[in-house]
Design an enzyme around this catalytic site. Structure first.
Site, mmCIF file in Angstrom:
data_model
loop_
_atom_site.group_PDB
_atom_site.id
_atom_site.type_symbol
_atom_site.label_atom_id
_atom_site.label_comp_id
_atom_site.label_asym_id
_atom_site.label_seq_id
_atom_site.Cartn_x
_atom_site.Cartn_y
_atom_site.Cartn_z
ATOM 1 N N GLU A 9 0.842 -1.199 0.000
ATOM 2 C CA GLU A 9 0.000 0.000 0.000
ATOM 3 C C GLU A 9 0.882 1.257 0.000
ATOM 4 O O GLU A 9 0.692 2.162 -0.804
ATOM 5 C CB GLU A 9 -0.899 -0.017 1.236
ATOM 6 C CG GLU A 9 -1.791 1.193 1.374
ATOM 7 C CD GLU A 9 -2.548 1.197 2.690
ATOM 8 O OE1 GLU A 9 -3.518 1.972 2.793
ATOM 9 O OE2 GLU A 9 -2.168 0.458 3.626
ATOM 10 N N HIS A 10 1.821 1.308 0.937
ATOM 11 C CA HIS A 10 2.760 2.432 1.031
ATOM 12 C C HIS A 10 4.189 1.911 0.881
ATOM 13 O O HIS A 10 4.550 0.911 1.499
ATOM 14 C CB HIS A 10 2.658 3.129 2.396
ATOM 15 C CG HIS A 10 1.285 3.553 2.778
ATOM 16 N ND1 HIS A 10 0.479 2.803 3.628
ATOM 17 C CD2 HIS A 10 0.562 4.655 2.439
ATOM 18 C CE1 HIS A 10 -0.672 3.431 3.794
ATOM 19 N NE2 HIS A 10 -0.654 4.551 3.083
#
EC number: 1.1.1.23
Length: 429
Positions: free
Chosen positions: A324-325
């Protein structure tokens, strides 16, 4: 936090196990969500009242938040909060405005016209969490792209508390331009938006993060309405070389770990000394973190530091994870950007920490999780529009290509398709 020195395949296997542990879904939860959705579909407001009292411990006569309550909310928030919210709004708008696309009109020879019309969705529902933390930033991130797209009606749902809805949420909703707000949460709120009740209107699309019940409810109603994505637990991967700052890296890992116990925080580094420093720094920072219990459980269950021989291998490992990040704490991070194939959002260098993206910079913080960054994208203006193609042919233009259409239709055994063309030229069989 475990430090792992493994070869690529073993490291990848361990990471996949971490993710699987974070995404284990109890069958009992799935059954419960299915039952809630069905009951709301059948009993509507009666079911909403029942589940709100059962899960939130609140009895509500009117689920809609009044205009007066929304106006009064500004009296209970700090001026510094309003200033920060305004700055975030400005940046989110300036970033997402550049995503807007125009309809297409293509006129070719012999009067052939082809094109694509882009229209906004008529109405959407935005879910805003209200569990262990309150998220006004989620209001802006979900609502502002929809407003830029031209969505006519935006309905927001958020779980009630004993004292009502957090005024910070109400202020953010007012600032973003939400049209209606309802005090309802959980799977029952998703079902209400999907099917409609006496009090809550049916919408065309549901967006916004939530807990496991919310995520599974969105999966359950997909097809009845559209959804943004099925979000899993928060996750972060930090790639670091010897230039990495252990304090920064530890803080950034914990920024995701504090979301919930199922969050995943992984550091991949080429430097064993940095790995040891990060491990110590995590323990030190946990001692003073208000949400340390949640963060510690997350780190213990789903956190790890992996030692790899090169940044190239670190990037390969990250691409397999599709996080996601992704943060790059390395020399010349911009040069590595071309080698990042799969990530929801990428943060380059020590002064672009993940919370910058969460709150203020402008790019959306609603991101694909659980490896879905391989094929999903961050929430954008595109998520709030739909496209229709159109075409117009002259008689001459159709005559020129009719034999191709007839050939293809007959080959597929769809003879009525072929006749539809032939009949226009007196050639029907």
């Amino acid at each position: 936090m475990e430090i792992v020195c493994e070869d690529f395949q073993k490291a990848l296997t361990k990471i996949k196990l971490l993710r699987e542990n974070a995404n284990i879904i109890e069958e009992t939860v799935q059954r419960s969500v299915r039952e809630i959705v069905q009951n709301v579909r059948e009993s509507r407001d009666e079911a909403l009242s029942f589940y709100t009292k059962k899960f939130d411990g609140v009895e509500i006569k009117d689920v809609r938040v009044s205009e007066e309550e929304i106006k009064q909310a500004s009296m209970f928030v700090e001026s510094s909060f309003l200033e920060a919210l305004q700055e975030a709004k400005k940046n989110i708008i300036s970033y997402h405005e550049k995503q807007k696309r125009q309809s297409m009109f293509d006129c070719t020879s012999k009067g052939i016209i082809r094109g694509q019309i882009i229209r906004p969705l008529e109405n959407i529902g935005v879910y805003v969490p209200g569990g262990t933390a309150s998220y006004p930033s989620s209001v802006l991130m979900n609502v502002l792209p929809a407003k830029l797209a031209g969505v006519k009606k935006i309905v927001m749902v958020t779980p009630p508390r004993a004292g009502g809805i957090d005024p910070h949420i109400l202020v953010a909703a007012s600032l973003a331009g939400v049209d209606e707000i309802y005090m309802i949460g959980g799977a029952q709120a998703i079902a209400a938006l999907a099917y409609g009740t006496e009090s809550i209107p049916k919408v065309d699309k549901i967006v916004g993060p939530g807990n496991l019940y919310v995520a599974l409810a969105k999966r359950e109603v997909y097809g009845i309405v559209n959804i943004d994505m099925i979000a899993g637990p928060s996750e972060i991967v930090v790639i670091a070389d010897e230039t990495g700052n252990a304090k920064y890296i530890a803080a950034d890992l914990l920024s995701q770990a504090e979301h919930d116990e199922r969050a995943t925080a992984i550091c991949i580094t080429t430097n064993i000394e940095l790995a040891k420093e990060v491990e110590k720094e995590i323990e030190r920072q946990l001692e003073t973190l208000p949400r340390s219990e949640i963060a510690r459980e997350s780190i213990n269950r789903n956190g790890a530091i992996f030692i790899v021989p090169s940044i190239d291998e670190a990037l390969q490992l990250s691409n397999e994870i599709a996080p996601e990040h992704l943060e790059l704490h390395i020399k010349e991070p911009m040069n590595a950007l071309a080698y990042v194939k799969h990530a929801g959002s990428i943060f380059l260098g020590p002064y672009a920490p993940e919370p910058l993206g969460d709150y203020l910079a402008g790019p959306n913080h609603v991101l694909p999780t659980s490896g879905t960054a391989r094929f999903f994208s961050p929430l954008s203006v595109d998520d709030f529009v739909k496209k229709s193609s159109f075409l117009s042919y002259t008689e001459e233009a159709l005559r020129d290509v009719k034999h191709h259409i007839v050939e293809l239709a007959n080959k597929e055994g769809l003879h009525a398709h072929a006749r539809s063309i032939q009949i226009r030229f007196g050639e029907e069989e």
